[in-house]
Write an enzyme that holds these catalytic residues in place. Structure first.
Site, PDB file in Angstrom:
ATOM      1  N   ASP A  41     -12.496  30.470  25.216  1.00 26.91           N
ATOM      2  CA  ASP A  41     -13.548  30.501  24.296  1.00 26.91           C
ATOM      3  C   ASP A  41     -15.066  30.085  25.182  1.00 26.91           C
ATOM      4  O   ASP A  41     -15.232  29.233  25.790  1.00 26.91           O
ATOM      5  CB  ASP A  41     -13.397  29.496  23.288  1.00 26.91           C
ATOM      6  CG  ASP A  41     -12.315  29.955  22.325  1.00 26.91           C
ATOM      7  OD1 ASP A  41     -12.523  30.794  21.863  1.00 26.91           O
ATOM      8  OD2 ASP A  41     -11.346  28.788  22.102  1.00 26.91           O
ATOM      9  N   MET A  88     -11.773  35.632  12.516  1.00 24.31           N
ATOM     10  CA  MET A  88     -12.192  34.378  12.624  1.00 24.31           C
ATOM     11  C   MET A  88     -11.483  33.659  11.318  1.00 24.31           C
ATOM     12  O   MET A  88     -11.949  33.977  10.255  1.00 24.31           O
ATOM     13  CB  MET A  88     -13.405  34.141  12.795  1.00 24.31           C
ATOM     14  CG  MET A  88     -13.964  34.399  14.251  1.00 24.31           C
ATOM     15  SD  MET A  88     -13.292  33.568  15.592  1.00 24.31           S
ATOM     16  CE  MET A  88     -13.425  31.894  15.180  1.00 24.31           C
ATOM     17  N   HIS A 129     -12.741  35.280  24.567  1.00 26.69           N
ATOM     18  CA  HIS A 129     -13.598  35.400  23.449  1.00 26.69           C
ATOM     19  C   HIS A 129     -14.883  35.228  23.594  1.00 26.69           C
ATOM     20  O   HIS A 129     -15.173  34.030  23.713  1.00 26.69           O
ATOM     21  CB  HIS A 129     -12.855  34.618  22.298  1.00 26.69           C
ATOM     22  CG  HIS A 129     -13.430  34.520  21.036  1.00 26.69           C
ATOM     23  ND1 HIS A 129     -13.164  33.374  20.039  1.00 26.69           N
ATOM     24  CD2 HIS A 129     -14.373  35.269  20.396  1.00 26.69           C
ATOM     25  CE1 HIS A 129     -13.767  33.661  18.935  1.00 26.69           C
ATOM     26  NE2 HIS A 129     -14.407  34.694  19.089  1.00 26.69           N
TER      27      HIS A 129
HETATM   28  C1  DX5 Z   1     -13.382  28.363  17.814  1.00 27.40           C
HETATM   29  C2  DX5 Z   1     -12.706  29.036  18.789  1.00 27.40           C
HETATM   30  C3  DX5 Z   1     -11.119  28.785  18.724  1.00 27.40           C
HETATM   31  C4  DX5 Z   1     -10.768  27.540  18.944  1.00 27.40           C
HETATM   32  C5  DX5 Z   1      -9.577  27.359  17.965  1.00 27.40           C
HETATM   33  O1  DX5 Z   1     -14.700  28.975  17.549  1.00 27.40           O
HETATM   34  O2  DX5 Z   1     -12.861  30.489  18.950  1.00 27.40           O
HETATM   35  O3  DX5 Z   1     -10.609  29.830  19.628  1.00 27.40           O
HETATM   36  O4  DX5 Z   1     -10.528  27.010  20.129  1.00 27.40           O
HETATM   37  O5  DX5 Z   1      -9.366  26.057  17.825  1.00 27.40           O
HETATM   38  P1  DX5 Z   1      -8.463  25.489  16.838  1.00 27.40           P
HETATM   39  O6  DX5 Z   1      -7.228  26.167  17.007  1.00 27.40           O
HETATM   40  O7  DX5 Z   1      -8.264  24.042  17.020  1.00 27.40           O
HETATM   41  O8  DX5 Z   1      -8.995  25.749  15.400  1.00 27.40           O
HETATM   42 ZN    ZN Z   2     -11.758  31.843  19.986  1.00 33.48          ZN
END
Ligand code: DX5
Ligand code: ZN
Length: 216
Positions: free
Chosen positions: A35, A137, A66
């Site tokens: 991320d 998302m 991402h």
């Molecule tokens: C949020 C990120 C996610 C995050 C997900 O903005 O894009 O990839 O790491 O984390 P969890 O699984 O804890 O919701």
């Molecule tokens: Zn992510």
């Protein structure tokens, strides 16, 4: 297809990143989700190129990068050089999305588009055929550990419908609040790549948590 699991290293212990990557290497995970947050597109800043390159040095699985950043075009080559295997940009950050997707493909990477919770799937109608993946998302991007948004199921159904005619091989990724309690319903709704941060890394045994997501 069998679904893929992509643990998000946003929830890893950055002081023990090599250990956490080796845990992923030795687990049933398929990808490593990386991320990138710039403090502009999203209110948070995560990490940049050196951390991606360090991750690549140890990871035996593809890096699923991402990009939660404005003007991603400026950095695609740098993320490719740092080790990205796939890159996902946000619909909301790309005024020339078709050009951006072609640029990702020209770098030899899998190309994805992410939709924020408020962005309708229908907006992808004229780009979906060019995509390798769409990321829905299921939280507002920017932070790990947030509550899953239920409207995600409806969006997955919309995307499944749209992809049926326009891109049957599409990868459909869900990111945010994914855990053992909702994975069955997400798969049912059409998801085939599941990102999980806190539900993996806050578990007493992260490798078992990954295995449980792989075999729900
Ligand atoms: C949020 C990120 C996610 C995050 C997900 O903005 O894009 O990839 O790491 O984390 P969890 O699984 O804890 O919701
Ligand atoms: Zn992510």
């Amino acid at each position: 297809m069998n679904h893929l699991i992509a643990p998000s290293i946003l929830a890893a212990d950055f002081a023990n990143l090599q250990r956490d990557i080796e845990m992923i290497n030795n687990s049933e995970a398929d990808w490593v989700h990386v991320d990138i947050m710039d403090g502009m597109f999203v209110p948070n800043i995560s990490f940049g190129f050196p951390v991606v390159a360090a991750t690549k040095k140890h990871a035996t699985k593809p890096l699923d990068v991402h990009l939660m950043i404005v003007e991603p075009d400026r950095y695609l080559k740098a993320f490719k050089d740092a080790g990205a295997d796939g890159m996902t940009v946000h619909y909301e950050a790309c005024p020339h999305l078709h050009r951006t997707i072609q640029a990702i493909k020209e770098l030899g990477c899998r190309a994805g588009v992410a939709l924020n919770p408020h962005t309708p799937v229908a907006l992808l109608e004229d780009i979906i055929a060019d995509l390798d993946m769409v990321l829905i998302m299921s939280v507002n991007p920017g932070f790990g550990g947030q509550k899953f948004i239920d409207n995600t199921y409806k969006k997955l159904n919309d995307l499944k419908e749209l992809s049926k005619t326009k891109n049957p091989g599409l990868l459909i990724e869900v990111d945010g609040g994914v855990d053992q309690s909702n994975i069955g319903k997400l798969l049912q709704a059409g998801a085939n790549v599941l990102v999980a941060g806190s539900s993996v890394f806050s578990s007493a045994n992260p490798a078992v948590a990954i295995s449980n997501l792989k075999h729900p």
